[in-house]
Design an enzyme around this catalytic site. Structure first.
Site, PDB file in Angstrom:
ATOM      1  N   TYR A 162     -16.656   2.165   7.542  1.00  0.00           N
ATOM      2  CA  TYR A 162     -15.193   2.271   7.613  1.00  0.00           C
ATOM      3  C   TYR A 162     -14.749   2.830   8.959  1.00  0.00           C
ATOM      4  CZ  TYR A 162     -10.499   4.112   6.692  1.00  0.00           C
ATOM      5  OH  TYR A 162      -9.161   4.431   6.771  1.00  0.00           O
ATOM      6  N   ASP A 212      -1.809 -13.940   5.629  1.00  0.00           N
ATOM      7  CA  ASP A 212      -3.235 -13.617   5.731  1.00  0.00           C
ATOM      8  C   ASP A 212      -3.512 -13.159   7.161  1.00  0.00           C
ATOM      9  OD1 ASP A 212      -5.962 -13.449   5.844  1.00  0.00           O
ATOM     10  OD2 ASP A 212      -6.356 -15.546   5.313  1.00  0.00           O
ATOM     11  N   ILE A 213      -3.705 -11.853   7.338  1.00  0.00           N
ATOM     12  CA  ILE A 213      -3.869 -11.323   8.697  1.00  0.00           C
ATOM     13  C   ILE A 213      -5.259 -11.577   9.277  1.00  0.00           C
ATOM     14  CG2 ILE A 213      -2.042  -9.594   8.464  1.00  0.00           C
ATOM     15  CD1 ILE A 213      -4.329  -7.485   8.143  1.00  0.00           C
ATOM     16  N   LEU A 232       1.453   3.544   2.394  1.00  0.00           N
ATOM     17  CA  LEU A 232       2.315   3.683   3.569  1.00  0.00           C
ATOM     18  C   LEU A 232       3.362   2.578   3.615  1.00  0.00           C
ATOM     19  CD1 LEU A 232       3.003   5.171   6.180  1.00  0.00           C
ATOM     20  CD2 LEU A 232       1.217   3.831   7.331  1.00  0.00           C
ATOM     21  N   LYS A 257     -12.741   0.736  11.964  1.00  0.00           N
ATOM     22  CA  LYS A 257     -11.404   1.191  12.359  1.00  0.00           C
ATOM     23  C   LYS A 257     -11.366   1.509  13.852  1.00  0.00           C
ATOM     24  CE  LYS A 257      -8.158   1.945  10.090  1.00  0.00           C
ATOM     25  NZ  LYS A 257      -6.998   1.039   9.826  1.00  0.00           N
ATOM     26  N   GLY A 267       0.816  -1.205   0.000  1.00  0.00           N
ATOM     27  CA  GLY A 267       0.000   0.000   0.000  1.00  0.00           C
ATOM     28  C   GLY A 267       0.852   1.258   0.000  1.00  0.00           C
ATOM     29  N   THR A 311      -7.675   6.324  11.667  1.00  0.00           N
ATOM     30  CA  THR A 311      -8.224   7.318  10.743  1.00  0.00           C
ATOM     31  C   THR A 311      -9.004   8.428  11.430  1.00  0.00           C
ATOM     32  OG1 THR A 311      -9.838   7.556   8.920  1.00  0.00           O
ATOM     33  CG2 THR A 311     -10.227   5.784  10.472  1.00  0.00           C
TER      34      THR A 311
END
Length: 284
Positions: free
Chosen positions: A126, A37-38, A12, A130, A10, A102
């Site tokens: 979202y 795979d988290i 970051l 988060k 990604g 976020t």
């Protein structure tokens, strides 16, 4: 230290990989879904044990804000459950974790910059997932650090800056929202902040990080076009109501960064300086 980076492909994650090259003290394990795979606790625990991981920086997330409204189950798995698994696994080794979060954990009804201890009230799938991810990490890993950020962009992946440059070159007119206020974050600057935290030591808690300054999406676009040398596209301001989206955005999400600056003794670049640097790299 042996440090696991998730979401390495990604924006970051890519920026962190560039900075790893100058860190001679630590060994980094850069993973994306192909390598780890988290959402699989057993896979995480095996990886962390096999590689003697001392710390985790979780850059992986479901970030398609509008699609998240119709994909709550997947969004929950990646943004809420996966961070819990990572925190659980590293806590068993007495390690530390940095979780990226976020500005969407706030509803944006405030008119002064949000501090870390201000009440959260997300109004999107979202933002809600988060926020649960934050709670899970803080609860399951004693040495955990949450870094909330906003309006992330870089030379990598898809982001607002690259989209506005492309549209500015393709179109003669563009409408952009002027009544949503925040601060952009150059992923390179956030990556540098993360490396500073690793070098100086993880101080547990919630922190805010974005570039300095305050701006609307409309003003941001005008600056992007000016710095990219785009002169043939007229940018006009839109109300949020003129551009309906599936997910509700916070109208004001400026983050107060006092805590992270004082804790780590850092100066954060002004948004326009960082934007200029990014566009110069894109032009090369």
């Amino acid at each position: 230290m042996n440090i696991l980076i998730t979401g390495c492909n990604g924006q970051l994650g890519n920026e962190i990989q560039l900075l790893e090259n100058v860190d001679t003290h630590n060994t980094y394990f850069n993973t994306d879904v192909e390598e780890l795979d988290i959402t699989d606790l057993d896979a995480i625990e095996q990886f962390v044990t096999a590689n003697s991981i001392d710390g985790i920086v979780n850059c992986a997330a479901y970030t398609a804000v509008d699609k998240a409204e119709a994909n709550e189950e997947l969004c929950t798995r990646l943004n809420a459950e996966a961070p819990a698994y990572l925190a659980q696994a590293i806590e068993k080794r007495g390690g530390w974790m940095i979780q990226i979060s976020t500005d969407y954990v706030f509803d944006g009804t405030q008119h002064t910059p949000y501090r870390e201890d201000d009440d959260t009230c997300p109004n999107s799938v979202y933002g809600r997932t988060k926020l649960v991810g934050e709670f899970n990490v803080l609860k399951l890993c004693k040495r955990s650090m949450i870094i909330r950020t906003a309006w992330l962009y870089s030379t990598y992946g898809n982001n607002f800056v690259k989209t506005m440059i492309r549209l500015g070159r393709e179109k003669t007119e563009l409408g952009v929202i002027f009544d949503q206020i925040g601060t952009p974050t150059y992923a390179r600057d956030l990556a540098q902040m993360i490396m500073t935290a690793i070098a100086k030591g993880i101080e547990p808690g919630i922190y805010h990080f974005s570039n300095e300054g305050v701006i609307s999406w409309y003003d941001f676009t005008k600056a992007i076009h000016r710095l990219a040398g785009i002169t043939t596209c007229h940018v006009r301001p839109l109300h949020t109501s003129e551009y309906p989206t599936a997910a509700q955005r916070p109208p004001y999400s400026v983050l107060d960064k006092t805590k992270i600056k004082q804790t780590y003794g850092v100066e954060i670049p002004y948004w326009e300086e960082s934007l200029r640097e990014c566009i110069e790299k894109l032009n090369k």
